[in-house]
Structure formats: structure tokens, C-alpha cells
Motif scaffolding. Structure first.
Motif, PDB file in Angstrom:
ATOM      1  N   GLN A 258       0.825  -1.211   0.000  1.00 45.69           N
ATOM      2  CA  GLN A 258       0.000   0.000   0.000  1.00 45.69           C
ATOM      3  C   GLN A 258       0.856   1.256   0.000  1.00 45.69           C
ATOM      4  O   GLN A 258       1.513   1.562   0.979  1.00 45.69           O
ATOM      5  N   GLY A 259       0.838   1.947  -1.119  1.00 45.78           N
ATOM      6  CA  GLY A 259       1.499   3.257  -1.201  1.00 45.78           C
ATOM      7  C   GLY A 259       2.996   3.220  -0.962  1.00 45.78           C
ATOM      8  O   GLY A 259       3.543   4.091  -0.294  1.00 45.78           O
ATOM      9  N   VAL A 260       3.675   2.215  -1.504  1.00 42.59           N
ATOM     10  CA  VAL A 260       5.117   2.106  -1.304  1.00 42.59           C
ATOM     11  C   VAL A 260       5.838   2.776  -2.471  1.00 42.59           C
ATOM     12  O   VAL A 260       5.535   2.515  -3.635  1.00 42.59           O
ATOM     13  N   LYS A 261       6.782   3.647  -2.120  1.00 44.01           N
ATOM     14  CA  LYS A 261       7.558   4.321  -3.156  1.00 44.01           C
ATOM     15  C   LYS A 261       8.795   3.467  -3.418  1.00 44.01           C
ATOM     16  O   LYS A 261       9.579   3.209  -2.517  1.00 44.01           O
ATOM     17  N   LEU A 262       8.941   3.006  -4.670  1.00 40.22           N
ATOM     18  CA  LEU A 262      10.010   2.061  -4.950  1.00 40.22           C
ATOM     19  C   LEU A 262      11.353   2.738  -5.190  1.00 40.22           C
ATOM     20  O   LEU A 262      12.372   2.316  -4.673  1.00 40.22           O
ATOM     21  N   MET A 263      11.336   3.794  -6.014  1.00 35.59           N
ATOM     22  CA  MET A 263      12.600   4.442  -6.342  1.00 35.59           C
ATOM     23  C   MET A 263      12.516   5.899  -5.934  1.00 35.59           C
ATOM     24  O   MET A 263      11.435   6.485  -5.937  1.00 35.59           O
ATOM     25  N   GLN A 267       7.401   8.727  -9.750  1.00 38.63           N
ATOM     26  CA  GLN A 267       6.359   9.752  -9.794  1.00 38.63           C
ATOM     27  C   GLN A 267       5.287   9.482  -8.745  1.00 38.63           C
ATOM     28  O   GLN A 267       4.791  10.373  -8.093  1.00 38.63           O
ATOM     29  N   SER A 268       4.929   8.221  -8.630  1.00 37.75           N
ATOM     30  CA  SER A 268       3.824   7.891  -7.739  1.00 37.75           C
ATOM     31  C   SER A 268       4.231   6.712  -6.860  1.00 37.75           C
ATOM     32  O   SER A 268       5.322   6.174  -6.993  1.00 37.75           O
ATOM     33  N   LYS A 470      10.273   2.855 -14.379  1.00 39.93           N
ATOM     34  CA  LYS A 470      10.943   3.822 -13.515  1.00 39.93           C
ATOM     35  C   LYS A 470      10.338   3.865 -12.112  1.00 39.93           C
ATOM     36  O   LYS A 470      10.118   4.922 -11.529  1.00 39.93           O
ATOM     37  N   GLY A 471      10.042   2.698 -11.597  1.00 39.15           N
ATOM     38  CA  GLY A 471       9.538   2.611 -10.230  1.00 39.15           C
ATOM     39  C   GLY A 471       8.059   2.890 -10.080  1.00 39.15           C
ATOM     40  O   GLY A 471       7.529   2.823  -8.975  1.00 39.15           O
TER      41      GLY A 471
END
Lengths: 504, 353
Positions: A258-263, A267-268, A470-471
Motif C-alpha cells: 500500500q502506497g510504497v515508493k520504490l525508487m 512519480q507515484s 521507472k519505479g
């Protein structure tokens, strides 16, 4: 008139016959594919030709002359070069320095300008587009491979042997490489490439030699054969490529991201659920957040934004060991670096990742009896070929090591399996086995996160597929809603133009 | 499971290396005009000739058992603990201070307490080196060498100043009460029950790496840190633990010297046991029982050295040469195998079996 003939080559390693009276002929200016499963003796045969091994029996004839190749240096004198599967480059040196290493032009002082001109000319000739001053450590795998190729060309190789060149490449890099091979053929080079992939054999080769169990099966003209025939020759029995995936009711949510920023520059954020009995595929060009996704789910990197739930319980802040205790099966993308202890025995290796389980370790003491029993059963169940559980991991072949990792991770009876590039580097039999295993786990109501660079695997195995770019998670849709084209566009970061294609 | 038979080639090989070392050093002795037969007879006599010399051999091997085992703890974890010397001093010093502070208390309490404090001190020093390595990414060898100086000079300061025994001319502490010392196994020798402690630690080490989770985790980190991390091992904690255990076992070398031989902390009492321990562990192939065997060999060489110089008039430094050659031949299998191969080929050429 063949330019290279290997006649009746036999090579033994203690009591294993790796090559059994193999005859192999290559004509000048052709692309010759050397096809076979893991352990069929392809690499051994080529290492004999390149002077890394000395044959026990048989002879090598080059341009009608019997030759004795005792070292790679001898091989280069005869115009034979080799690009190894594991690159042999000095990481903190530049591309140019690596190419000329050991063969520098100039007497005492290296004549950098002269060297640079030679290498530049070669690079331009084949459109390699390599920055000669870049450090090796900063290059992608595909670029490193080009440096290896340049190295052989710089040393004057007329015939180049490639050992499983596409095993480490992304699909895009693979197609670029195959185009390069064709270019090199046009320039008059002779190419031998070792592979177990039928697609690329059909695509670029002129001739194909099939080995099975160390023996020669035959040499064919590629134009007059079919992938099915080659597969049959390679495996020794008919195999089907179709997979029987039953439609299936999925259960409760097992993994929830849930709502994990990968890089850092995504952007999202990334959100998806995987239910019991569901295979969730992740597509994307390598390096678009796949590594980050597997690491954040396993707890190898911290989860700074968002949260991750397993069976409704938050695991975002748990240590790797705590997550391991919850029995998450994990097949990392780089198994050799991340999943095995090369010099330790199979039993010790089976404990890796299980050492936090109460079944295997009671009050800090390893229960060897249970460990040995479980390891033995699982390894047999997954057809890992071993003589004795006391033998070291690096005595197993690459394919067997992968089956071992699979047997260990699936043997935990986990609720969630994180499988990253699970078929990379495997032969047909093993690929089939891995696919069937994953589908069987799906039948048994496990949740499976499948990260793969092979689109065919994703399409055949996944219920739903998410595309990473790009993540960012570009789309999450049922597998059948994608076409090859639409998924490729998403993988390149572009949305398909159609208005009726909605995201999520 | 390995059987004894599996170790036989290794044992034979170690034996071959010793024979080679004796042959080469004999050559050197002949060159400088000494009689090697006399020398080695004396050496053997001094090491094994009587009950007393045997006791001497055993007692001289005790500190090397501990430093050798200590090094193996770090080595299994892929770490090079060259700081055994410093950890040994700190450990011995802490034990001495505790024992001197608790004079009059019952020995059953004081002895374990003193030993444990010493091990804790050595362990903390080792663990701290591990922490610096992981957190600040400084190589453990550099840090450990620096801490060797700090430990040796710090203890030296105390026994030269605040803790100097009254009226003593040499820098040393007061004598530790007899009740707190290790019991002598043989009277009028330096062989004490510390020997048993060494054997117990060896067995415990074997068990620790073979059977326990922590031992397994240390080995996993030593073999493949990435895979260990992926499997759930905490690298920082495990590295600190490996270095800490290494330090506390090294401390035992100092403790048993002080409580078994010197009866007090003497400035600079260790002739480099911490460093010799590295050679012992390497020659013993990091196997606890191999380490015990190697420590015994080194003990024998040291104990025979004195007799050799007395009886044959050869400098006891010659023993250092023999020791060095043993290390050379064991550590470089290629040389040893090469020599034996050459000899065999020559024999075959001369038609001898």
C-alpha cells in the motif's frame, strides 16, 4: 571445407564423462549454435577449443592442420576468442584499459593514442557505441558484454565463441546482441554460440549442433529444422509448450502493498494486493524497480513510505528474520549471490533462511536430524541431482543449484512466494518444472509474486500483471487484457492511445 | 558427516610438511657448522624426553590453543582478528584487577567472576572493533592493530603507576592470592588445569559452529554476506558477535598465563601469543582439533628450543627457523606437493619404488 574440426573429443572429470567422442565442425563465416540442456557438455567442449581444458581423447584440426591448444593464448594465436558467461573485467579500470589489458600496443610506455584508434575503429565497425573512458563498474550488463566482445576482436579473433550470451541480458539487449552477431558474420567472422534457447537459435544461426548428456545428437541446417524438432533432439522426448492453467477462485488477500515508493525519483507510489491462489506477475525492463520491489517486500531495504501487510498483519517494520519466520518463500533474482553458500554442503545450505524457524532450530540448537531428513526429501521431490548431502553447493550444476533453491523455498510451505526471474538461465526441462511448480502452488492456494523478464512466462502463469516503469506501477490488469504490443508500450513508459484501456 | 579417514590425507600432509621443515633446517644447520642430528635429538628430548619436559610442552601450548581458537571464531565469520594480542592483555588485566579487589572472598566465587570479567573485557574490545568495521567501514585489521597498542600501553601505564606492586623494581601488580590461581597438575611444573579449560573451549567451539544457530549465522556471513543478509541474518550484530567471541577467547590466553604461570600481571608478559595464534589457526585449518594439534606442535618446538641451545650449542632462534619453515610448507601446499612429486619422479627414474 570446414575451418575448424573437433574430432572424437572426449573429456572426463574424475568419473563424469562431460564429452563423449563429440565431433563438431564449423565452417568459416557461419553462425553456429551449440544447443543443449544444462550439463549437456556444451561449455566443456568449447573450453577445450579455447584451451581452458585439455581433451583426454580426440583431435582438433584447423584449416587442415592438427593443432594442440594448451592455453587461451594458443587459441588467440589461432584466431579463436571467447566471451564468457561471467565477465572477466577489471571493475575500476576504464573500458579502453580493459580492452587492451595484456595486449597493449607500445614498448615500455603504453601508446594510449594508438590503442584508442584501434579500439575506436573496431567499435565503429560494429556500431558498439561504447564510451571508451567509462569505468566498467558504471556499465550495464549489456555494455560489459560489448566490452568483452571488443576484447576478443582487439586480439584478432576470427572466430568468437559466446557462452550463453543472452542468459544475463534483458530482452532488448538480447535482440541487439543477435543483430550484432549477424553484423559480425557479414564482416566475415565465424560465430559459435552456446545456448539452450530455441528462439535465438532459429533466429540467427546457419547451423545448429545439438548435444545431449555429453554426446553428439547431430548437426543440422537451421533452415531445414523446426523448434519442435530441436527441442525433441535436445531433451530426448516430445515436450509441449502449452501450459494447463485452470481458472480458479481466489481467496483472501495475502500480500498487500500500500502506497510504497520504490525508487527515489518515482512519480507515484505503488499499491497492489495478491490473493491466495493468485499469481501476480510484474513485467518491466530490468532496472525499473523490480529489484527494489523484491527487496522491500522481503525487508532487505526499509519501507519509508506506505506499508506492507501479510495476511492483514503489518510487516513493513519487521526485520528480515521476523519476516522469514512468517514463512515467506523467496527466490531472489541473483541466486548465486543471494541464496547459496557456495563452499558449504547441501545440508548447511538448506538451513539458510530456515535458521529462524522453530522446526529447524530449537532453543538455538540446530536439529540436524530434522534438517537432513527434510532437505533430503525436498531435494528428491524437486529432482535435484546430487550424490551425497555432504557435497558442496558449488559441485552442483547451475540448473541444479536453482532447483535446490526452489526446493528449499517451496519446502517451507509458505503462504507467499516471491519468485524473481525464476527461470533465468534454466534449460527447457527445468523451466517446465519451475512453471509447473508455480502453478501447483497456485492450486494449493498460495499467493505468488512473480517478477520476470520473460513475457511468455508472465502471460502463461499470471492471473494479473502489473507493469513497472521507472519505479511506477503503470497498470495492473488481468493477464488476458494485454497484448504483446500494449505491454511493450507500457514497459517503455507509454500508455496505449485507446480510450477504452483504463488503468487499475 | 566427515569420518576420521577423511581427515587422513590432511594429517599426512601436515606430517610431510614437518618432515620437510626438519630436512631443510638440517641443511641450514650443516651450512653454519652445526650438527643437526644432535640438535634435533636435543629438541625432541627437551619436548618429550621426560615427564617434566612433556609438562613444559603442554603448558607452553596452552596460550596458543586459546589464541588459535580465538582467531578461528573471527575467521569463520570472514574476519581477520589480528587484535588477539590486545584482547589478551585487556582480558588478563581485567581478571587481575577483579581478583586483587576481591581478596579474601571464597575462590569458588572469585575465580569464575575473574575469568568472566576478563572474557567480557576482551569480548567488548573485539566487539567494538567489529562495530567500527561495520558502521564506519574501516578494515578490522587496521582498527585491531591500533587497539593492540592502546591495550598494551594502557595496561603498561597501570602496572607502572597506580597498580605497581609495593617495592617492586619490575612493572607488575601485587601477587594474586594462591587460592585464586589455577591448580598445578604436576608439582614443580607450570602445567595447570588451564589445559583442561583449553580442551573444553575447543570442544565447545566445535559444537558451537556445528550445532548452534549463532555459529551457523557467523559461518554464513563469512561465506556469503549477501546471502546471509537475505536469509535474515543481522550482519552488524553477527560481525560484532564473531569479533566479540574471538576477543573473549583470546582473553583466556592472557588470563591462563597470569593465573597459571606468572601469578600476577606483569608488563608485556606475552611474547606475541596473539600473533602466533594466527599461524596456529591457519595451520590447524580453522578446525578446533587441528588448532589443538598445532598448538601442541608449537609448544613442543618452544619447549625443546631451550634444551637444543644448551645441549647442542645452537641458538634457540633456530627453532624460530624450524617454526617458520613448518608454516611455509603447510601454508603453501604447492611447494610441499611439488617437492614430494619431484622426489617420487626421480625415484621412478632410478628404477626404485
Amino acid at each position: 571445407m570446414p575451418s575448424i574440426e573437433m574430432r572424437g573429443i572426449t573429456k572426463r572429470f574424475s568419473n563424469v564423462v562431460a564429452n563423449d567422442e563429440v565431433t563438431f565442425c564449423v565452417s568459416q563465416g557461419e553462425i553456429h549454435s551449440l544447443l543443449g540442456e544444462n550439463g549437456a557438455g556444451k561449455s566443456t567442449l568449447m573450453k577445450v577449443l579455447f584451451g581452458l581444458y585439455k581433451q583426454d581423447e580426440g583431435e582438433i584440426i584447423i584449416d587442415g592442420r592438427r593443432v594442440d591448444i594448451r592455453s587461451p593464448r594458443d587459441a588467440y594465436h589461432l584466431g579463436i576468442g571467447m566471451v564468457h558467461q561471467h565477465f572477466m573485467l577489471v571493475n575500476n579500470m576504464s573500458v579502453l584499459e580493459n580492452i587492451i589489458l595484456g595486449n597493449e600496443q607500445g614498448n615500455v610506455v603504453i601508446d594510449k593514442q594508438k590503442n584508442r584508434e584501434i579500439v575506436q575503429r573496431l567499435s565503429a565497425l560494429y556500431n558498439f557505441e561504447v564510451d571508451l573512458d567509462a569505468k566498467i563498474s558504471s556499465l550495464s550488463v549489456g555494455m560489459k558484454q560489448r566490452v568483452e566482445i571488443l576484447k576478443t576482436l582487439y586480439r584478432g579473433a576470427e572466430m568468437i565463441i559466446f557462452d550463453e550470451p543472452t542468459a544475463v541480458l534483458t530482452p532488448l539487449e538480447s535482440s541487439q546482441l543477435l543483430a550484432m552477431l549477424t553484423d559480425m558474420k557479414k564482416q566475415g567472422k565465424t560465430i559459435v554460440f552456446i545456448t539452450h534457447k530455441l528462439g535465438e537459435t532459429m533466429a540467427v544461426s546457419d547451423k545448429v549442433t545439438v548435444l545431449r548428456g555429453g554426446k553428439l545428437v547431430g548437426t543440422l541446417d537451421t533452415a531445414s529444422t523446426t523448434p519442435e524438432e530441436l527441442a525433441r533432439l535436445m531433451v530426448g522426448r516430445e515436450i509441449t509448450f502449452d501450459i494447463d492453467k485452470k481458472t480458479k477462485q481466489t481467496g483472501e488477500v495475502v500480500l498487500s502493498v500500500q502506497g510504497v515508493k520504490l525508487m527515489p525519483n518515482s512519480q507515484s507510489t505503488c499499491s497492489f494486493d495478491i490473493r491466495a491462489g493468485e499469481v501476480f506477475g510484474v513485467a518491466g525492463v530490468d532496472g525499473n524497480g523490480q529489484q527494489e520491489l523484491e527487496e522491500v517486500v522481503m525487508g532487505l531495504t526499509g519501507c519509508k513510505t506506505g506499508r506492507i501487510l501479510l495476511n492483514g498483519k503489518e510487516i513493513s517494520s519487521m526485520s528480515v528474520a521476523a519476516r522469514r519466520k512468517l514463512k515467506i518463500g523467496y527466490i531472489p533474482s541473483d541466486r548465486f549471490k543471494q541464496a547459496i553458500l557456495p563452499r558449504y554442503n547441501l545440508t548447511d545450505n538448506y538451513l539458510l533462511g530456515n535458521q529462524f524457524s522453530d522446526d529447524f532450530v530449537k532453543r538455538g540448537i540446530v536439529s540436524h536430524k530434522f534438517l537432513k531428513k527434510r532437505a533430503g526429501e525436498q531435494m528428491k521431490g524437486f529432482d535435484v541431482r546430487f550424490a551425497d548431502d555432504g557435497q558442496s553447493m558449488n559441485s552442483l550444476s547451475g540448473g541444479n543449484q536453482q532447483k535446490f533453491v526452489l526446493s528449499r523455498e517451496v519446502g517451507k510451505n509458505p503462504a507467499l512466494i516471491v519468485a524473481c526471474q525464476p527461470v533465468r538461465g534454466l534449460d527447457i526441462n527445468a523451466i517446465q518444472f519451475v512453471r509447473n511448480t508455480l502453478l501447483e502452488l497456485r492450486e494449493r492456494n498460495k499467493a505468488i509474486l512473480l517478477i520476470s523478464a520473460e513475457l511468455s512466462d508472465l502471460f502463461q502463469l499470471s492471473d494479473r500483471i502489473g507493469v513497472l516503469y521507472k519505479g511506477d506501477l503503470m497498470a495492473v490488469r488481468p493477464a488476458e487484457q494485454y497484448t504483446n504490443e500494449s505491454i511493450s508500450l507500457l514497459m517503455a513508459g507509454r500508455e496505449a492511445g485507446d480510450a477504452d484501456e483504463t488503468d487499475r | 558427516m566427515k569420518r576420521i579417514a577423511d581427515y587422513l590425507p590432511g594429517i599426512l600432509y601436515a606430517f610431510a610438511a614437518i618432515v620437510l621443515a626438519i630436512l631443510v633446517s638440517s641443511g641450514i644447520m650443516l651450512l653454519i657448522g652445526n650438527d643437526p642430528l644432535l640438535a634435533f635429538t636435543a629438541l625432541f628430548d627437551g619436548a618429550f624426553g621426560s615427564v617434566n619436559s612433556l609438562a613444559n610442552t603442554l603448558s607452553m601450548s596452552i596460550p596458543l590453543m586459546f589464541t588459535g581458537l580465538a582467531f578461528s571464531y573471527a575467521m569463520k565469520g570472514g574476519l581477520f582478528n589480528i587484535g588477539g594480542e590486545g584482547q589478551l592483555y585487556i582480558g588478563a588485566f581485567a581478571s587481575t584487577v577483579v581478583a586483587l579487589a576481591l581478596q579474601g572472598a571464597p575462590a569458588v566465587i572469585v575465580m569464575p567472576l575473574a575469568i568472566l570479567s576478563g572474557m567480557l573485557a576482551g569480548g567488548l574490545l573485539g566487539g567494538f572493533i567489529g562495530l567500527i568495521k561495520v558502521k564506519l567501514r574501516v578494515h578490522e585489521v587496521i582498527v585491531a592493530i591500533m587497539f593492540n597498542y592502546i591495550a598494551m600501553l594502557l595496561t603498561s601505564y597501570f602496572v607502572n603507576g597506580p597498580l605497581l606492586a609495593e617495592g617492586s623494581m619490575t612493572p607488575q601488580t601485587e601477587r594474586i592470592p594462591d587460592a585464586f590461581l589455577f591448580t598445578r597438575i604436576l608439582p614443580r611444573t607450570q602445567l595447570t588445569t588451564a589445559l583442561y579449560l583449553g580442551l573444553v573451549v575447543a570442544v565447545a567451539t566445535y559444537f558451537f559452529f556445528k550445532k548452534t544457530r549463532i555459529g551457523y549465522n557467523i559461518r554464513a556471513v563469512g561465506e556469503n554476506p549477501t546471502a546471509a543478509k537475505v536469509s535474515g541474518v543481522n550482519i552488524t550484530a553477527t560481525t560484532m558477535l564473531a569479533m566479540g567471541l574471538s576477543g573473549s577467547v583470546a582473553a583466556l590466553a592472557g588470563i591462563t598465563e597470569v593465573f597459571g604461570k606468572h601469578d600476577r600481571f606483569i608488563d608485556g608478559f606475552s611474547p606475541g601469543f596473539g600473533f602466533t595464534g594466527i599461524a596456529v589457526a591457519v595451520l590447524g585449518n580453522n578446525n578446533p582439533f587441528g588448532i589443538i594439534a598445532t598448538a601442541l606442535l608449537f609448544g613442543a618446538l618452544n619447549s625443546g628450543a631451550l634444551r637444543m641451545s644448551h645441549a647442542a650449542g645452537i641458538s634457540s632462534s633456530m627453532v624460530m627457523v624450524v617454526q617458520g619453515l613448518v608454516i611455509l610448507f603447510v601454508a603453501t601446499p604447492a611447494i610441499t606437493r611439488g617437492i614430494f612429486k619431484a622426489v617420487r619422479v626421480r625415484r621412478l627414474a632410478h628404477g626404485k619404488p
